[in-house]
Design a protein around this motif. Structure first.
Motif, PDB file in Angstrom:
ATOM      1  N   LEU A 172      83.848  64.020  58.627  1.00 23.44           N
ATOM      2  CA  LEU A 172      83.399  64.835  57.517  1.00 23.44           C
ATOM      3  C   LEU A 172      83.498  66.190  57.874  1.00 23.44           C
ATOM      4  CD1 LEU A 172      81.964  64.719  54.786  1.00 23.44           C
ATOM      5  CD2 LEU A 172      79.874  64.900  55.943  1.00 23.44           C
ATOM      6  N   ALA A 173      83.188  66.638  58.888  1.00 21.10           N
ATOM      7  CA  ALA A 173      83.216  68.223  59.000  1.00 21.10           C
ATOM      8  C   ALA A 173      84.961  68.517  59.233  1.00 21.10           C
ATOM      9  CB  ALA A 173      82.584  68.308  60.650  1.00 21.10           C
ATOM     10  N   LEU A 174      85.836  67.790  59.730  1.00 22.54           N
ATOM     11  CA  LEU A 174      87.169  67.939  59.663  1.00 22.54           C
ATOM     12  C   LEU A 174      87.622  68.076  58.176  1.00 22.54           C
ATOM     13  CD1 LEU A 174      88.345  66.421  63.071  1.00 22.54           C
ATOM     14  CD2 LEU A 174      88.287  68.600  62.574  1.00 22.54           C
ATOM     15  N   CYS A 175      87.151  67.158  57.474  1.00 21.36           N
ATOM     16  CA  CYS A 175      87.652  66.999  55.888  1.00 21.36           C
ATOM     17  C   CYS A 175      87.095  68.094  55.224  1.00 21.36           C
ATOM     18  CB  CYS A 175      87.306  65.680  55.355  1.00 21.36           C
ATOM     19  SG  CYS A 175      88.075  64.180  56.116  1.00 21.36           S
ATOM     20  N   VAL A 176      85.949  68.424  55.423  1.00 19.95           N
ATOM     21  CA  VAL A 176      85.420  69.792  54.737  1.00 19.95           C
ATOM     22  C   VAL A 176      86.159  70.944  55.085  1.00 19.95           C
ATOM     23  CG1 VAL A 176      83.444  71.111  54.359  1.00 19.95           C
ATOM     24  CG2 VAL A 176      83.305  68.501  54.324  1.00 19.95           C
ATOM     25  N   LEU A 177      86.277  71.068  56.573  1.00 20.44           N
ATOM     26  CA  LEU A 177      86.958  72.623  56.699  1.00 20.44           C
ATOM     27  C   LEU A 177      88.461  72.452  56.310  1.00 20.44           C
ATOM     28  CD1 LEU A 177      87.343  74.996  58.650  1.00 20.44           C
ATOM     29  CD2 LEU A 177      87.850  73.373  60.656  1.00 20.44           C
ATOM     30  N   GLY A 178      89.078  71.153  56.418  1.00 18.98           N
ATOM     31  CA  GLY A 178      90.567  71.148  55.910  1.00 18.98           C
ATOM     32  C   GLY A 178      90.519  71.388  54.330  1.00 18.98           C
ATOM     33  N   SER A 179      89.331  70.961  53.541  1.00 22.16           N
ATOM     34  CA  SER A 179      89.377  71.138  52.106  1.00 22.16           C
ATOM     35  C   SER A 179      89.202  72.637  51.696  1.00 22.16           C
ATOM     36  CB  SER A 179      88.384  70.345  51.448  1.00 22.16           C
ATOM     37  OG  SER A 179      88.371  70.517  50.134  1.00 22.16           O
ATOM     38  N   VAL A 229      90.229  75.240  53.707  1.00 21.20           N
ATOM     39  CA  VAL A 229      91.365  75.872  54.204  1.00 21.20           C
ATOM     40  C   VAL A 229      92.725  75.705  53.182  1.00 21.20           C
ATOM     41  CG1 VAL A 229      93.247  75.958  55.838  1.00 21.20           C
ATOM     42  CG2 VAL A 229      90.929  75.940  56.588  1.00 21.20           C
ATOM     43  N   SER A 230      92.809  74.448  52.832  1.00 24.10           N
ATOM     44  CA  SER A 230      93.666  74.118  51.762  1.00 24.10           C
ATOM     45  C   SER A 230      93.663  75.005  50.436  1.00 24.10           C
ATOM     46  CB  SER A 230      93.913  72.421  51.555  1.00 24.10           C
ATOM     47  OG  SER A 230      92.690  72.004  51.076  1.00 24.10           O
ATOM     48  N   ALA A 231      92.230  74.972  49.899  1.00 20.66           N
ATOM     49  CA  ALA A 231      91.977  75.397  48.631  1.00 20.66           C
ATOM     50  C   ALA A 231      92.441  77.228  48.870  1.00 20.66           C
ATOM     51  CB  ALA A 231      90.678  75.483  48.479  1.00 20.66           C
ATOM     52  N   LYS A 232      92.085  77.668  49.841  1.00 22.92           N
ATOM     53  CA  LYS A 232      92.335  79.092  50.051  1.00 22.92           C
ATOM     54  C   LYS A 232      93.876  79.360  50.126  1.00 22.92           C
ATOM     55  CE  LYS A 232      88.127  80.111  50.293  1.00 22.92           C
ATOM     56  NZ  LYS A 232      87.477  81.092  49.545  1.00 22.92           N
ATOM     57  N   ILE A 233      94.588  78.521  50.722  1.00 24.28           N
ATOM     58  CA  ILE A 233      95.948  78.388  50.879  1.00 24.28           C
ATOM     59  C   ILE A 233      96.570  78.331  49.265  1.00 24.28           C
ATOM     60  CG2 ILE A 233      98.327  77.782  51.818  1.00 24.28           C
ATOM     61  CD1 ILE A 233      96.765  76.429  54.223  1.00 24.28           C
ATOM     62  N   MET A 284      97.265  72.406  47.477  1.00 21.47           N
ATOM     63  CA  MET A 284      96.243  71.774  46.883  1.00 21.47           C
ATOM     64  C   MET A 284      96.384  70.226  46.582  1.00 21.47           C
ATOM     65  SD  MET A 284      94.048  74.249  45.947  1.00 21.47           S
ATOM     66  CE  MET A 284      93.195  73.239  44.540  1.00 21.47           C
ATOM     67  N   VAL A 285      97.427  69.849  46.899  1.00 20.85           N
ATOM     68  CA  VAL A 285      97.788  68.227  46.849  1.00 20.85           C
ATOM     69  C   VAL A 285      96.781  67.726  48.158  1.00 20.85           C
ATOM     70  CG1 VAL A 285      99.068  66.387  47.460  1.00 20.85           C
ATOM     71  CG2 VAL A 285      99.932  68.311  46.132  1.00 20.85           C
ATOM     72  N   TRP A 286      96.875  68.623  49.184  1.00 17.85           N
ATOM     73  CA  TRP A 286      96.099  67.947  50.402  1.00 17.85           C
ATOM     74  C   TRP A 286      94.434  68.234  50.128  1.00 17.85           C
ATOM     75  CZ3 TRP A 286      96.887  64.784  54.014  1.00 17.85           C
ATOM     76  CH2 TRP A 286      98.315  64.658  54.511  1.00 17.85           C
ATOM     77  N   HIS A 287      94.226  69.201  49.265  1.00 20.59           N
ATOM     78  CA  HIS A 287      92.898  69.595  48.804  1.00 20.59           C
ATOM     79  C   HIS A 287      92.125  68.284  48.212  1.00 20.59           C
ATOM     80  CE1 HIS A 287      89.384  71.991  47.554  1.00 20.59           C
ATOM     81  NE2 HIS A 287      89.449  71.664  46.568  1.00 20.59           N
TER      82      HIS A 287
END
Length: 232
Positions: free
Chosen positions: A27-34, A36-40, A45-48
Motif C-alpha cells: 500500500l505504501a509503494l502504491c500510494v507513493l507511486g500514485s 509521483v505519477s500524478a506529479k509527472i 497518468m495511466v499508471w496513476h
C-alpha cells in the motif's frame, strides 16, 4: 502496564501476520507511486489510474482481513470502547488490555483515518474528470458538477490530507523510537515483537495465508467489475 509479565520473562510473539505486513508495504509503494505519477502527469497518468485501482483492491482486502485475519490485524483488536480509552488516557490498563501490542488507541485512530481517507480519495478518482485526457471509469454515473467538485477535492484537499496523515505516521514512528524506545518498523518487517509469553499470538499459517490470497483475488475481481461498469 497490565500486559507486563510478573516474572519479567519475554519471548518473540507473532503480532503481524504476513498478509498484513505485505498489505502495509505494498500500500505504501502504491500510494507513493500514485503521487509521483500524478506529479509527472502526461502518459504517467495511466499508471496513476492503475495504481488507484491497486489501492482500492488493497483497501477492500484490508476490510475483509480486518474481520478474519490474525489476532492483532482484526478491527476488534483496535477499535476500543470508551472505557478502554479512559483507562489508556489515565495510564491504568486492566489485565488483558494489551494497548502496546498491536495498535494503541491513538495508533488505531491514525490507521483508521488513513484507510478511511484513502477510500474517499480513490472514490473521488473514480468519478474525476481533468477535462484534458483522463476521466474516472464511473464518471458517467454522476453529474458534471458533481464530477468537477470531486475532481477539485482529489487534486487539493484530498492529496494534502494524505500528505498530513503520512507525515503524522512517520512522526509517530520517530516518537516511539526516540522517546519510548520501541521499534515500530522492525515488527512490521519480521512480524514479531518481544513480549510477555502470555500475550496471544496472531495466526500466521499456510492456511491463513491461502485464505488471504483468496480474499485478495476476490477483492481484485470486485474492483475489476466496478471499473468495467464504466465501459458497459
Amino acid at each position: 502496564m497490565a500486559e507486563a509479565s510478573t516474572s519479567g520473562a519475554t519471548s518473540l510473539v507473532r503480532v503481524w501476520d504476513l498478509p498484513t505486513r505485505l498489505f502495509h508495504w505494498v500500500l505504501a509503494l502504491c500510494v507513493l507511486g500514485s503521487v509521483v505519477s500524478a506529479k509527472i502527469g502526461g502518459n504517467a497518468m495511466v499508471w496513476h489510474m492503475r495504481l488507484g485501482y491497486a489501492v482500492l483492491t488493497l483497501l477492500l482486502f484490508r476490510l475483509l482481513w480486518g474481520l478474519v485475519g490474525g489476532r492483532w490485524s482484526r478491527f476488534a483488536s483496535f477499535i476500543y470502547s470508551p472505557a478502554a480509552w479512559l483507562r489508556y488516557l489515565r495510564g491504568r490498563p486492566q489485565r488483558g488490555d494489551w494497548f502496546e501490542v498491536g495498535h494503541s488507541p491513538l495508533g488505531a485512530l491514525s490507521v483508521l483515518a488513513m484507510l478511511g481517507w484513502l477510500v474517499v480519495q480513490v472514490g473521488s478518482g473514480l468519478i474525476a474528470d481533468d477535462e484534458i485526457a483522463i476521466t474516472g471509469p464511473l464518471v458517467r454515473f454522476v453529474s458534471m458538477d458533481t464530477s468537477l467538485a470531486w475532481t477539485g477535492h482529489h487534486k487539493s484537499w484530498g492529496q494534502w490530507l494524505i500528505y498530513a496523515l503520512v507525515a503524522l505516521h512517520l512522526l509517530a514512528i520517530v516518537f516511539y523510537r526516540v522517546v519510548k524506545k520501541r521499534r515500530l518498523v522492525g515488527p512490521m518487517i519480521s512480524g514479531d515483537k518481544v513480549l510477555p509469553p502470555e500475550v496471544p499470538a496472531s495466526r500466521d499459517s499456510a492456511a491463513t495465508r491461502g485464505l488471504a490470497l483468496l480474499l485478495l483475488a476476490a477483492s481484485a475481481a470486485a474492483v475489476a467489475w466496478l471499473v468495467s461498469l464504466g465501459t458497459l
